[in-house]
Write a protein that holds these residues in place. Structure first.
Motif, PDB file in Angstrom:
ATOM      1  N   ALA A 202     -13.936   4.400  -1.425  1.00 43.99           N
ATOM      2  CA  ALA A 202     -12.571   4.658  -0.983  1.00 43.99           C
ATOM      3  C   ALA A 202     -11.616   3.950  -1.926  1.00 43.99           C
ATOM      4  O   ALA A 202     -11.995   2.978  -2.594  1.00 43.99           O
ATOM      5  N   LYS A 203     -10.376   4.432  -1.960  1.00 41.31           N
ATOM      6  CA  LYS A 203      -9.345   3.799  -2.784  1.00 41.31           C
ATOM      7  C   LYS A 203      -8.120   3.509  -1.925  1.00 41.31           C
ATOM      8  O   LYS A 203      -7.769   4.294  -1.040  1.00 41.31           O
ATOM      9  N   ARG A 204      -7.485   2.377  -2.246  1.00 45.14           N
ATOM     10  CA  ARG A 204      -6.153   2.100  -1.715  1.00 45.14           C
ATOM     11  C   ARG A 204      -5.287   1.828  -2.944  1.00 45.14           C
ATOM     12  O   ARG A 204      -5.643   1.028  -3.798  1.00 45.14           O
ATOM     13  N   ILE A 205      -4.198   2.561  -3.039  1.00 40.69           N
ATOM     14  CA  ILE A 205      -3.307   2.457  -4.190  1.00 40.69           C
ATOM     15  C   ILE A 205      -2.029   1.762  -3.745  1.00 40.69           C
ATOM     16  O   ILE A 205      -1.410   2.157  -2.750  1.00 40.69           O
ATOM     17  N   PHE A 206      -1.661   0.707  -4.479  1.00 32.91           N
ATOM     18  CA  PHE A 206      -0.506  -0.115  -4.153  1.00 32.91           C
ATOM     19  C   PHE A 206       0.558   0.021  -5.226  1.00 32.91           C
ATOM     20  O   PHE A 206       0.254   0.154  -6.411  1.00 32.91           O
ATOM     21  N   LYS A 207       1.818  -0.058  -4.806  1.00 34.36           N
ATOM     22  CA  LYS A 207       2.965  -0.101  -5.711  1.00 34.36           C
ATOM     23  C   LYS A 207       3.583  -1.490  -5.615  1.00 34.36           C
ATOM     24  O   LYS A 207       3.514  -2.134  -4.577  1.00 34.36           O
ATOM     25  N   ARG A 208       4.192  -1.914  -6.725  1.00 37.70           N
ATOM     26  CA  ARG A 208       4.890  -3.214  -6.662  1.00 37.70           C
ATOM     27  C   ARG A 208       5.971  -3.136  -5.602  1.00 37.70           C
ATOM     28  O   ARG A 208       6.690  -2.163  -5.517  1.00 37.70           O
ATOM     29  N   GLY A 209       6.053  -4.203  -4.794  1.00 33.29           N
ATOM     30  CA  GLY A 209       7.013  -4.147  -3.685  1.00 33.29           C
ATOM     31  C   GLY A 209       7.880  -5.323  -3.588  1.00 33.29           C
ATOM     32  O   GLY A 209       7.736  -6.414  -3.579  1.00 33.29           O
TER      33      GLY A 209
ATOM     34  N   VAL B  48       0.847  -1.199   0.000  1.00 31.92           N
ATOM     35  CA  VAL B  48       0.000   0.000   0.000  1.00 31.92           C
ATOM     36  C   VAL B  48       0.880   1.247   0.000  1.00 31.92           C
ATOM     37  O   VAL B  48       1.876   1.339   0.721  1.00 31.92           O
ATOM     38  N   ASP B  49       0.528   2.197  -0.863  1.00 29.56           N
ATOM     39  CA  ASP B  49       1.277   3.441  -1.006  1.00 29.56           C
ATOM     40  C   ASP B  49       0.492   4.621  -0.428  1.00 29.56           C
ATOM     41  O   ASP B  49       1.032   5.467   0.255  1.00 29.56           O
ATOM     42  N   ARG B  50      -0.823   4.642  -0.722  1.00 32.07           N
ATOM     43  CA  ARG B  50      -1.648   5.749  -0.229  1.00 32.07           C
ATOM     44  C   ARG B  50      -3.121   5.344  -0.251  1.00 32.07           C
ATOM     45  O   ARG B  50      -3.503   4.393  -0.926  1.00 32.07           O
ATOM     46  N   ASN B  51      -3.904   6.098   0.504  1.00 36.16           N
ATOM     47  CA  ASN B  51      -5.343   5.857   0.626  1.00 36.16           C
ATOM     48  C   ASN B  51      -6.098   7.122   0.253  1.00 36.16           C
ATOM     49  O   ASN B  51      -5.604   8.230   0.476  1.00 36.16           O
ATOM     50  N   GLU B  52      -7.299   6.933  -0.273  1.00 37.01           N
ATOM     51  CA  GLU B  52      -8.193   8.061  -0.527  1.00 37.01           C
ATOM     52  C   GLU B  52      -9.552   7.738   0.089  1.00 37.01           C
ATOM     53  O   GLU B  52     -10.164   6.732  -0.268  1.00 37.01           O
ATOM     54  N   ASN B  53      -9.988   8.553   1.042  1.00 40.16           N
ATOM     55  CA  ASN B  53     -11.297   8.439   1.697  1.00 40.16           C
ATOM     56  C   ASN B  53     -11.450   7.122   2.479  1.00 40.16           C
ATOM     57  O   ASN B  53     -12.565   6.700   2.776  1.00 40.16           O
ATOM     58  N   TYR B  54     -10.348   6.482   2.810  1.00 43.72           N
ATOM     59  CA  TYR B  54     -10.387   5.170   3.445  1.00 43.72           C
ATOM     60  C   TYR B  54     -10.980   5.229   4.855  1.00 43.72           C
ATOM     61  O   TYR B  54     -11.762   4.372   5.246  1.00 43.72           O
ATOM     62  N   GLU B  55     -10.637   6.274   5.597  1.00 41.00           N
ATOM     63  CA  GLU B  55     -11.148   6.377   6.971  1.00 41.00           C
ATOM     64  C   GLU B  55     -12.670   6.583   6.971  1.00 41.00           C
ATOM     65  O   GLU B  55     -13.387   5.984   7.774  1.00 41.00           O
ATOM     66  N   LYS B  56     -13.182   7.395   6.052  1.00 38.83           N
ATOM     67  CA  LYS B  56     -14.635   7.626   5.953  1.00 38.83           C
ATOM     68  C   LYS B  56     -15.347   6.319   5.576  1.00 38.83           C
ATOM     69  O   LYS B  56     -16.408   5.994   6.113  1.00 38.83           O
ATOM     70  N   PHE B  57     -14.750   5.553   4.664  1.00 41.83           N
ATOM     71  CA  PHE B  57     -15.300   4.257   4.278  1.00 41.83           C
ATOM     72  C   PHE B  57     -15.373   3.323   5.488  1.00 41.83           C
ATOM     73  O   PHE B  57     -16.397   2.689   5.738  1.00 41.83           O
ATOM     74  N   MET B  58     -14.286   3.248   6.261  1.00 43.40           N
ATOM     75  CA  MET B  58     -14.277   2.375   7.432  1.00 43.40           C
ATOM     76  C   MET B  58     -15.308   2.822   8.462  1.00 43.40           C
ATOM     77  O   MET B  58     -15.944   1.992   9.105  1.00 43.40           O
ATOM     78  N   GLU B  59     -15.482   4.133   8.600  1.00 41.64           N
ATOM     79  CA  GLU B  59     -16.500   4.661   9.512  1.00 41.64           C
ATOM     80  C   GLU B  59     -17.887   4.176   9.076  1.00 41.64           C
ATOM     81  O   GLU B  59     -18.693   3.735   9.899  1.00 41.64           O
ATOM     82  N   GLU B  60     -18.166   4.239   7.784  1.00 42.20           N
ATOM     83  CA  GLU B  60     -19.452   3.775   7.254  1.00 42.20           C
ATOM     84  C   GLU B  60     -19.636   2.278   7.511  1.00 42.20           C
ATOM     85  O   GLU B  60     -20.737   1.806   7.761  1.00 42.20           O
TER      86      GLU B  60
END
Length: 132
Positions: free
Chosen positions: A125-132, A9-21
């Motif tokens: 919500a989005k979670r963006i991943f980079k190859r690791g 995981v590299d970054r999240n968008e609106n992830y906390e609001k999604f988890m709250e829902e």
């Protein structure tokens, strides 16, 4: 087989609001936002082997496209559903066992990133991943 590989995981968008829902309490939401999730995907035909590793747990999931299976989220929420391929998109549709509400998840390769989008009760919500 574009999904094959290890993704961090590299970054999240609106992830906390999604988890709250989803009903995840504030402490767990704060921790999950920084869980250092790593996903290893291996596709062979219509079968997938997925290894999820985070600060909180390590989990291995094996599924076949179109075949329903049970799954537990890190917070203990129980789901049942299946993954299907729609073009280049891996789409999961899961029903919560506690309230019957539907969670959808899609995974797409965009450039050199794996973009995972969650949708629940109108919150995306989005979670963006980079190859690791």
């Amino acid at each position: 087989m574009a999904f094959n590989g290890t993704w961090k995981v590299d970054r999240n968008e609106n992830y906390e609001k999604f988890m709250e829902e989803m009903g995840v309490n504030m402490v767990k939401r704060k921790l999950a936002s920084h869980d250092n999730l790593k996903i290893t995907l291996e596709q062979t035909g219509d079968k997938f082997q997925v290894k999820e590793s985070s600060t909180f747990r390590t989990l291995e999931i094996n599924f076949t496209l179109g075949v329903t299976f049970d799954y537990s989220l890190a917070d203990g929420t129980e789901l049942t559903g299946a993954w299907v391929m729609e073009g280049d998109t891996l789409k999961g549709t899961f029903t919560r066992k506690d309230n019957g509400k539907v969670l959808t998840t899609t995974r797409n390769i965009v450039g050199d990133e794996l973009v995972q989008v969650y949708s629940y009760e109108g919150v995306e919500a989005k979670r963006i991943f980079k190859r690791g």
